[in-house]
Write a protein that holds these residues in place. Structure first.
Motif, PDB file in Angstrom:
ATOM      1  N   ALA A  41     -28.378  25.506   6.880  1.00 16.95           N
ATOM      2  CA  ALA A  41     -28.642  24.115   6.506  1.00 16.95           C
ATOM      3  C   ALA A  41     -28.065  23.125   7.517  1.00 16.95           C
ATOM      4  N   LYS A  42     -27.355  23.635   8.519  1.00 13.25           N
ATOM      5  CA  LYS A  42     -26.796  22.822   9.608  1.00 13.25           C
ATOM      6  C   LYS A  42     -25.964  21.641   9.080  1.00 13.25           C
ATOM      7  N   PRO A  43     -24.918  21.936   8.307  1.00  7.80           N
ATOM      8  CA  PRO A  43     -24.123  20.851   7.713  1.00  7.80           C
ATOM      9  C   PRO A  43     -23.345  20.031   8.722  1.00  7.80           C
ATOM     10  N   GLU A  45     -24.632  19.157  11.779  1.00 11.09           N
ATOM     11  CA  GLU A  45     -25.567  18.600  12.756  1.00 11.09           C
ATOM     12  C   GLU A  45     -25.548  17.079  12.750  1.00 11.09           C
ATOM     13  N   SER A  46     -25.198  16.488  11.597  1.00 10.10           N
ATOM     14  CA  SER A  46     -25.150  15.033  11.485  1.00 10.10           C
ATOM     15  C   SER A  46     -24.212  14.654  10.349  1.00 10.10           C
ATOM     16  N   GLU A  48     -24.963  12.714   8.029  1.00 12.71           N
ATOM     17  CA  GLU A  48     -25.775  12.744   6.806  1.00 12.71           C
ATOM     18  C   GLU A  48     -25.756  14.149   6.188  1.00 12.71           C
ATOM     19  N   ASN A  49     -25.967  15.156   7.034  1.00  9.48           N
ATOM     20  CA  ASN A  49     -25.921  16.534   6.543  1.00  9.48           C
ATOM     21  C   ASN A  49     -24.533  16.890   6.021  1.00  9.48           C
ATOM     22  N   TYR A  50     -23.513  16.430   6.731  1.00 12.10           N
ATOM     23  CA  TYR A  50     -22.147  16.722   6.313  1.00 12.10           C
ATOM     24  C   TYR A  50     -21.855  16.079   4.955  1.00 12.10           C
ATOM     25  N   LEU A  52     -23.958  15.687   2.574  1.00  4.36           N
ATOM     26  CA  LEU A  52     -24.578  16.565   1.578  1.00  4.36           C
ATOM     27  C   LEU A  52     -23.717  17.803   1.349  1.00  4.36           C
ATOM     28  N   PHE A  53     -23.115  18.308   2.426  1.00  6.88           N
ATOM     29  CA  PHE A  53     -22.205  19.448   2.322  1.00  6.88           C
ATOM     30  C   PHE A  53     -20.991  19.084   1.461  1.00  6.88           C
ATOM     31  N   LEU A 205     -28.488  20.794  -0.084  1.00  6.80           N
ATOM     32  CA  LEU A 205     -28.682  21.049   1.343  1.00  6.80           C
ATOM     33  C   LEU A 205     -30.076  21.562   1.705  1.00  6.80           C
ATOM     34  N   SER A 206     -30.831  22.013   0.716  1.00  4.10           N
ATOM     35  CA  SER A 206     -32.150  22.596   1.019  1.00  4.10           C
ATOM     36  C   SER A 206     -33.223  21.513   1.136  1.00  4.10           C
TER      37      SER A 206
END
Length: 206
Positions: A41-43, A45-46, A48-50, A52-53, A205-206
């Motif tokens: 899910a590349k937490p 990578e950004s 924003e992703n972090y 969500l993590f 994350l999906s």
């Protein structure tokens, strides 16, 4: 779950010597699958992703929080209350300007007042073991400009160091005497904990 996985094999191999070893062996496939799902899910990578993590992390730490306040467990695991990382996750969310997620359900570990010691041990094994893997995640967080004092507090190394921290927990865990049936319940609970994190990964994350 094939219980011979943690009580020894039928091929002449000796049984694993400690409860923590047997829990690790029994849950290894589930744990590996979860780790792969998270990294896919590349937490990191950004931001924003972090973020969500962090929601995933908050979900699981919120679920286990009641265990850190349970007197019967505190007697088995010295310093248990101080091991909670829920507040650190909430501070990380605040660092990123995010609200603490709202929940419509009770924490997974308090949906039944009858949650027994074996089940609690299974959940604690998963959440405490995650502190070892946090060293790996903290390196990625640092590359994003986060740190143990901003955004990645819940990944921080314990004051005594990760290895001594885990050794102390394992020592207390392995001192608990469970029957074979109780151990099976602990394994099932650890599997349930990993499954809960997997569900949170799918949700956020999906």
């Amino acid at each position: 779950m094939q219980m011979e996985m943690h009580h020894g094999h039928d091929d002449g191999q000796p049984p694993l010597s400690s409860l923590s070893d047997r829990l690790r062996s029994a849950t290894h496939p589930t744990h590996e699958s979860l780790d792969q799902s998270i990294m896919a899910a590349k937490p990191f990578e950004s931001l924003e992703n972090y973020g969500l993590f962090l929601k995933v992390q908050h979900g699981i730490h919120r679920d286990v929080e009641p265990l850190f306040k349970t007197a019967a467990l505190a007697n088995l695991f010295p310093g248990l209350k101080e091991r909670s990382r829920l507040e650190a996750v909430e501070q990380d969310l605040a660092d990123l300007g995010m609200q603490v997620p709202g929940y419509s359900d009770l924490p997974a570990t308090s949906t039944s007042a009858q949650l027994g010691i074996p089940e609690a041990i299974g959940w604690l094994y998963v959440i405490e073991g995650s502190n070892l893997g946090a060293a790996f995640l903290l390196k990625y967080a640092r590359k994003m400009g986060l740190s143990e004092t901003h955004g990645a507090r819940h990944l921080a190394e314990p004051p005594e160091g990760r290895a001594p921290y885990w050794k102390a927990f394992k020592g207390a865990l392995n001192a608990v005497r469970l029957t074979e049936a109780e151990e099976a319940r602990a394994v099932a609970a650890a599997e349930a904990a990993f499954a809960r994190v997997q569900a949170l990964v799918r949700q956020h994350l999906s």
